[in-house]
Write an enzyme that holds these catalytic residues in place. Structure first.
Site, PDB file in Angstrom:
ATOM      1  N   SER A   1       0.848  -1.186   0.000  1.00  0.00           N
ATOM      2  CA  SER A   1       0.000   0.000   0.000  1.00  0.00           C
ATOM      3  C   SER A   1       0.892   1.247   0.000  1.00  0.00           C
ATOM      4  O   SER A   1       1.666   1.429  -0.932  1.00  0.00           O
ATOM      5  CB  SER A   1      -0.965  -0.046   1.178  1.00  0.00           C
ATOM      6  OG  SER A   1      -1.995   0.891   1.028  1.00  0.00           O
TER       7      SER A   1
ATOM      8  N   ASP B   1      -8.573  -5.099  -6.170  1.00  0.00           N
ATOM      9  CA  ASP B   1      -8.253  -4.116  -5.139  1.00  0.00           C
ATOM     10  C   ASP B   1      -9.155  -2.885  -5.297  1.00  0.00           C
ATOM     11  O   ASP B   1      -9.099  -2.204  -6.317  1.00  0.00           O
ATOM     12  CB  ASP B   1      -6.785  -3.713  -5.279  1.00  0.00           C
ATOM     13  CG  ASP B   1      -6.278  -2.919  -4.082  1.00  0.00           C
ATOM     14  OD1 ASP B   1      -7.100  -2.297  -3.384  1.00  0.00           O
ATOM     15  OD2 ASP B   1      -5.053  -2.918  -3.861  1.00  0.00           O
TER      16      ASP B   1
ATOM     17  N   HIS C   1      -6.825  -5.817  -1.779  1.00  0.00           N
ATOM     18  CA  HIS C   1      -5.750  -4.980  -1.237  1.00  0.00           C
ATOM     19  C   HIS C   1      -4.897  -5.822  -0.297  1.00  0.00           C
ATOM     20  O   HIS C   1      -5.054  -5.816   0.924  1.00  0.00           O
ATOM     21  CB  HIS C   1      -6.355  -3.790  -0.511  1.00  0.00           C
ATOM     22  CG  HIS C   1      -5.373  -2.678  -0.287  1.00  0.00           C
ATOM     23  ND1 HIS C   1      -4.739  -2.018  -1.315  1.00  0.00           N
ATOM     24  CD2 HIS C   1      -4.900  -2.112   0.858  1.00  0.00           C
ATOM     25  CE1 HIS C   1      -3.942  -1.087  -0.824  1.00  0.00           C
ATOM     26  NE2 HIS C   1      -4.015  -1.138   0.492  1.00  0.00           N
TER      27      HIS C   1
END
Length: 655
Positions: free
Chosen positions: A484, A571, A603
């Site tokens: 991320s 995601d 994600h």
């Protein structure tokens, strides 16, 4: 002989901890005790997928499986307040549209309580006195906003409490399940809090929280009778302190504070809701008690448990607790603690296969940034390289800089499977709480405003330089890796400072901040002003240019070191296009890149077989770049849904 070779030579005779042991399913995890104390519940694998199980507290071996998930692990479950049902959430292939399900304890019947498409539920409130109902938020009417419903968990009946046509970002309720606050962002990116009286939201906010305090100030719940509202509040100070507000007079009393850390968790009286103890986490977590009984119990546990521990679940009468214990160099264990009998009974060991394995100590460190800010960090070294155990290897070692996501999150102290895995392969591992990380006061958070790729990245570079200067890291053998925001930081590292890192591993990281903000999930819209104030506002020319200047995509041609990218096709936060576009840009410039795509992930990689497969690729990649060791890939890729659109030939062991 180079220091990297020296580290490799020392580690080569140490047992190789398998990826399956570290990243496979735990034997058990997520233990809870029912509010009435009659049942124990936990997560355990069935057909290699984590599901919810149950047993009587009086007979823990008499277990029965309560759920039947076969594709993705159940991410979260909890008890209904009346102890008659287990509630859990699930999404589809990582899309984060979580629906709420119920399993009846008596009958075993499993049903979906929120059978809607493209909907994400939120739990708005639960009660210690109303046992058959909870408040939930549903965005099935408008994907941007959650309407509040009263859900009867026994019958499944839902009653609309508040239709959120005004764009509220959230709500706060008391123990009577009455809505007391409606919250939304203001024009400055801060928070406006409007009181709710008899179901009517006040037109003007009672509390206006500035943007600088927005990530460090929040309500922290009411006492059961509603007479006291607790706050974690940084207004007028740096670190967030614990306050108690008399709801009749509005008078606030400071209960507790910490000079270096925001106050975090609390233990509350299970009947009155009064705070009995609180925690603060700077480098490690510290608990302080108001209640003498709680203090005596925590002291009793501290005498018997090595490492860190905490309370993970309590009965309504507070006589039985489930307690987790992290021995730091061993798997986490859960115990049933009987406070009346003063007995501690092992409930489960999460991963017994890790017992006796060569797990390494984690060293908390404070690293100075170039502008004087202090960065709380955590270092783990490979086995056999630090004879005196002082956290400095006998010779510098290859290092992986492991960058946490968020960025408004933090790294912490304790057993960390990624640290253990990489250390076992021959690398030092350094996790840095760079500016913007939460838990260290609002000044630390706000020092990151509009500093993506700038001072935030400088902190990471300063940490690398510190590790080199201290004799910990070999200068030309440092990798950067993260998910991320950590994936974004990896791309920044290889584009803005192309000569610092030997290689990078980007996991679901954004490459273009403009397109990232254009494609955020619709339910993030009520919070988007904060993104604009902290990252850059695409609605202004200056802000748009700032986002462009901070986007690695536009510097893809500067990448000269090997890059591995991992992405989930579903995601909802960082779209697949974020990885696609930088891979395309690199290929356009003839720059090698390895790209791994998981069509059934979002994600991050939550199916163990996918996570293990990606880590097998990471091992081969790092071994080729840094010289560490790697467990053979074997059939791990075949067991997963990994696709490698490009660059398999650049990873050792893939061919």
């Amino acid at each position: 002989m180079s220091s990297a070779t020296t580290a490799a030579a020392r580690v080569k005779d140490i047992a190789l901890i398998s990826r399956d042991d570290l990243f496979g399913n735990p034997v058990r995890s997520g233990g809870k005790i029912s509010p009435d104390g009659q049942w124990l519940s936990w997560m355990a694998p069935w057909e290699d997928v984590m599901n919810v199980w149950l047993a009587p507290t009086s007979d823990p071996d008499n277990a029965r499986r309560m759920t039947s998930a076969k594709d993705r692990p159940i991410p979260q479950y909890f008890w209904s307040p009346d102890s008659t049902a287990l509630l859990y959430v699930r999404d589809k292939e990582g899309d984060e549209n979580y629906l709420l399900y119920k399993v009846d304890v008596a009958s075993g019947e499993d049903s979906c309580l929120t059978p809607f498409e493209n909907t994400r539920i939120q739990v708005v409130g639960a009660s210690d006195t109303i046992k058959d109902k909870i408040l939930i938020g549903l965005n099935n009417r408008d994907p941007r906003f959650h309407d509040v419903h009263l859900l009867n968990v026994t019958t499944g009946e839902m009653t609309l409490v508040h239709e959120n046509t005004e764009g509220w970002a959230g709500f706060e309720a008391d123990d009577s399940l009455t809505l007391r606050w409606a919250v939304r962002q203001n024009a400055s990116g801060g928070t406006d809090m409007h009181e709710i009286t008899d179901g009517v939201v006040a037109e003007t906010p009672r509390e206006v929280i500035a943007m600088d305090d927005a990530l460090t100030t929040t309500t922290a719940g009411y006492t059961t009778d509603g007479s006291v509202l607790y706050w974690i509040d940084s207004r007028g100070r740096n670190t967030a302190a614990l306050f108690a507000e008399d709801t009749a007079t509005g008078e606030r009393t400071l209960l507790a504070e910490h000079d270096k850390a925001d106050l975090g968790g609390t233990l509350r009286d299970t009947k009155t809701g009064v705070v009995q103890a609180y925690s603060a986490t700077y480098l490690r977590t510290e608990w302080t008690c108001f209640d003498k009984g709680i203090e005596a119990s925590l002291d009793w546990l501290r005498e018997r448990l090595k490492g860190d521990f905490g309370v993970q679940s309590r009965t309504d009468d507070d006589r039985k607790w489930l307690v987790w214990n992290d021995p730091l160099t061993g798997p986490i264990t859960s115990y049933l603690y009987d406070r009346d009998a003063d007995t501690l009974t092992t409930f489960y060991v999460t991963k017994p296969s890790l017992e006796g394995q060569p797990l390494q100590a984690m060293h908390p460190r404070e690293i100075p940034a170039r502008d004087g800010l202090t960065l709380p960090c955590y270092l783990t070294l490979p086995p056999a390289v630090d004879v005196d155990g002082d956290g400095i290897p006998d010779a510098p070692v290859p290092l992986v800089l492991l960058v946490h996501g968020g960025p408004w999150a933090r790294d912490g102290y304790g057993f960390n499977r990624t640290h253990q895995w990489l250390a076992n392969r021959g690398y030092g591992v350094l996790s840095v709480n760079y500016r913007g990380s939460t838990g260290f006061g609002k000044d630390f958070v706000n020092a990151a405003n509009l500093q993506w790729s700038k001072a935030m990245h400088d902190d990471l570079i300063d940490a690398v330089n510190w590790a080199v200067e201290q004799g910990i890291a070999e200068q030309d053998k440092v990798a950067i890796m993260g998910g991320s925001y950590g994936g974004y930081a990896t791309l920044v590292g290889l584009t803005y400072t192309p000569d610092v890192f030997a290689c990078g591993v980007d996991i679901v990281g954004p490459s273009n901040l403009e397109t990232l903000l254009e494609t955020i999930p619709p339910y993030w819209e009520p919070m988007v002003k904060q993104f604009h104030e902290r990252m850059g506002n695409p609605e202004t020319e200056e802000g748009k240019q700032l986002l462009k200047d901070c986007s690695p995509l536009y510097l893809a041609d500067k990448i000269v070191k090997p890059l591995l990218i991992g992405q989930g096709a579903n995601d909802p936060r960082v779209k697949q296009s974020e990885s696609d576009q930088i891979v395309t840009a690199m290929e356009k410039h003839g720059i090698p890149v390895t790209y791994v795509l998981f069509p059934d992930e979002g994600h991050g990689f939550h199916r163990p077989e996918n996570n293990i497969a990606f880590n097998a690729i990471v091992e081969g990649f790092l071994a080729g770049c840094l010289g560490g060791r790697a467990e053979p890939v074997g059939d791990t890729l075949a067991k997963s849904n990994a696709q490698i659109p490009t660059g398999a030939e650049f990873v050792q062991g893939l061919g």
